[in-house]
Design a protein around this motif. Sequence first.
Motif, PDB file in Angstrom:
ATOM      1  N   UNK A  28       0.717  -1.328  -0.062  1.00 22.22           N
ATOM      2  CA  UNK A  28       0.076   0.011  -0.032  1.00 22.22           C
ATOM      3  C   UNK A  28       0.847   1.178   0.042  1.00 22.22           C
ATOM      4  N   UNK A  29       2.110   1.270   0.694  1.00 22.96           N
ATOM      5  CA  UNK A  29       2.808   2.690   0.734  1.00 22.96           C
ATOM      6  C   UNK A  29       3.258   2.645  -0.800  1.00 22.96           C
ATOM      7  N   UNK A  30       3.665   1.842  -1.391  1.00 23.04           N
ATOM      8  CA  UNK A  30       4.149   2.229  -2.624  1.00 23.04           C
ATOM      9  C   UNK A  30       3.087   2.481  -3.651  1.00 23.04           C
ATOM     10  N   UNK A  31       1.914   2.048  -3.429  1.00 27.77           N
ATOM     11  CA  UNK A  31       0.840   2.594  -4.401  1.00 27.77           C
ATOM     12  C   UNK A  31       0.547   3.831  -4.231  1.00 27.77           C
ATOM     13  N   UNK A  35       7.139  -0.013 -11.901  1.00 27.01           N
ATOM     14  CA  UNK A  35       7.481  -0.955 -10.710  1.00 27.01           C
ATOM     15  C   UNK A  35       8.499  -1.861 -11.312  1.00 27.01           C
ATOM     16  N   UNK A  36       9.521  -2.017 -10.781  1.00 28.29           N
ATOM     17  CA  UNK A  36      10.799  -2.975 -11.065  1.00 28.29           C
ATOM     18  C   UNK A  36      10.820  -3.993 -10.403  1.00 28.29           C
ATOM     19  N   UNK A  84       3.175   5.880  -5.879  1.00 27.76           N
ATOM     20  CA  UNK A  84       2.916   6.122  -7.308  1.00 27.76           C
ATOM     21  C   UNK A  84       1.826   7.175  -7.460  1.00 27.76           C
ATOM     22  N   UNK A  85       0.603   7.151  -6.737  1.00 30.03           N
ATOM     23  CA  UNK A  85      -0.484   8.032  -6.907  1.00 30.03           C
ATOM     24  C   UNK A  85       0.082   9.481  -6.788  1.00 30.03           C
ATOM     25  N   UNK A  86       0.775   9.681  -5.761  1.00 29.59           N
ATOM     26  CA  UNK A  86       1.541  11.035  -5.456  1.00 29.59           C
ATOM     27  C   UNK A  86       2.321  11.443  -6.597  1.00 29.59           C
TER      28      UNK A  86
END
Length: 543
Positions: free
Chosen positions: A490-493, A514-515, A496-498
């Motif tokens: 969730x923090x990664x998503x 995302x790699x 990405x949204x920011x």
Amino acid sequence: MSATVVDAVNAAPLSGSKEMSLEEPKKMTREDWRKKKELEEQRKLGNAPAEVDEEGKDINPHIPQYISSVPWYIDPSKRPTLKHQRPQPEKQKQFSSSGEWYKRGVKENSIITKYRKGACENCGAMTHKKKDCFERPRRVGAKFTGTNIAPDEHVQPQLMFDYDGKRDRWNGYNPEEHMKIVEEYAKVDLAKRTLKAQKLQEELASGKLVEQANSPKHQWGEEEPNSQTEKDHNSEDEDEDKYADDIDMPGQNFDSKRRITVRNLRIREDIAKYLRNLDPNSAYYDPKTRAMRENPYANAGKNPDEVSYAGDNFVRYTGDTISMAQTQLFAWEAYDKGSEVHLQADPTKLELLYKSFKVKKEDFKEQQKESILEKYGGQEHLDAPPAELLLAQTEDYVEYSRHGTVIKGQERAVACSKYEEDVKIHNHTHIWGSYWKEGRWGYKCCHSFFKYSYCTGEAGKEIVNSEECIINDITGDESVKKPQTLMERRPVLLHVKETMQIDERKRPYNSIYETREPTEEEMEAYRMKRQRPDDPMASFLGQ
């Protein structure tokens, strides 16, 4: 007060070169008004002569007074007229006459030997400047050399034609040009008569005419009318119009005696063009010209060679149409260079000339090629390999799997890159980029992610693998890293949204991608969906 104003206007002088008294006409009496109306009625009925204007022309009595009469403030002395209703000469456009045309060529009998001031600095002509000169730029202009002064061109007039003059197809035609054709035909006729007279003299000298005159058939009037001698004598006098009655127009039978034209009926087995394909989206049929230019069977999957009719355009580009177009083009080029040939007038002469031209052209190319090879060499470079090798089309059997991999046969060689390949540095047995894990590139031989590091071999692999394994001190079991769940990612998503809300110019490079290593299911789906252009069955996949 109004009378005072009228008197002041009448007493004021007229400004201008011509001073004239502008007095308002006096009011007519009832008797005069009645007589004037009666005269107008008589003129309209035709019982009284029409009124005459200042030019002596009759004025139509039905024209209203406000059109024919001149206002009193313009000139009260003028009689009724219609001159102001007619086109004014000073406002009419002046058009050029039909005999005027642009001059051609240069001025004759004017040879200039010295440069004149204000002339063209390149060629020396007075009718244009250097920037408008059409002659090839000289190394040293005529202004400095004073030699080879070009003659002055005609200064073209500014012609302005009317509607008919612009559309006159014979405007500017010189009748003297037709005299050249007349003289040429007169020379040909004179040459024919000379040859005929010479031939008669030869026959008379050889005694053939005397033998024919003394023959019994000729004495009894039994001479064959179609003998070879009579044919030779009459063929030159007869005009080519003698074949006009023997030729029928297409679709007609013409009887020269009865002057009756009979239309031939259409063959009943023929199919009308518009009935060949009833699809409204098929080839367009023009009912006015009865033409269907496109192929009506284009969407039916039939080859144009297999159908009986493939459109008017297909007929235009089949058979000898292309060769005839090439011959016509050659005739135009030959005529421009001085050869008197014509496709319709001399077809045999043109065909023989075209054949000899092609033979000479091929011989010239061969001689030119041999001379270049003899001078510079390089014959070995012209011996090209066969087309099968150039186009990479061979009969080698190759069998592919459903994923696109080669099962049987030799796989096509991969095209080389413009960069250096297989460059191994610092004791590495594999190149940089041969190993990839978690979005990072490295060496396959030692699993190192540093490009300029030295190879550690199998020991490096063990160190990297040992760092991945986390030993649980409590249980003593080795726990391998598990894939992250949705809550853990969730923090990664959110990141990405920011990042998506940031301006593109300020966004970091590859910040929204995302790699990670693709899974086995994703690789399987990729192999099943991808298309290989070198697959021989690729064209049948969409059917």
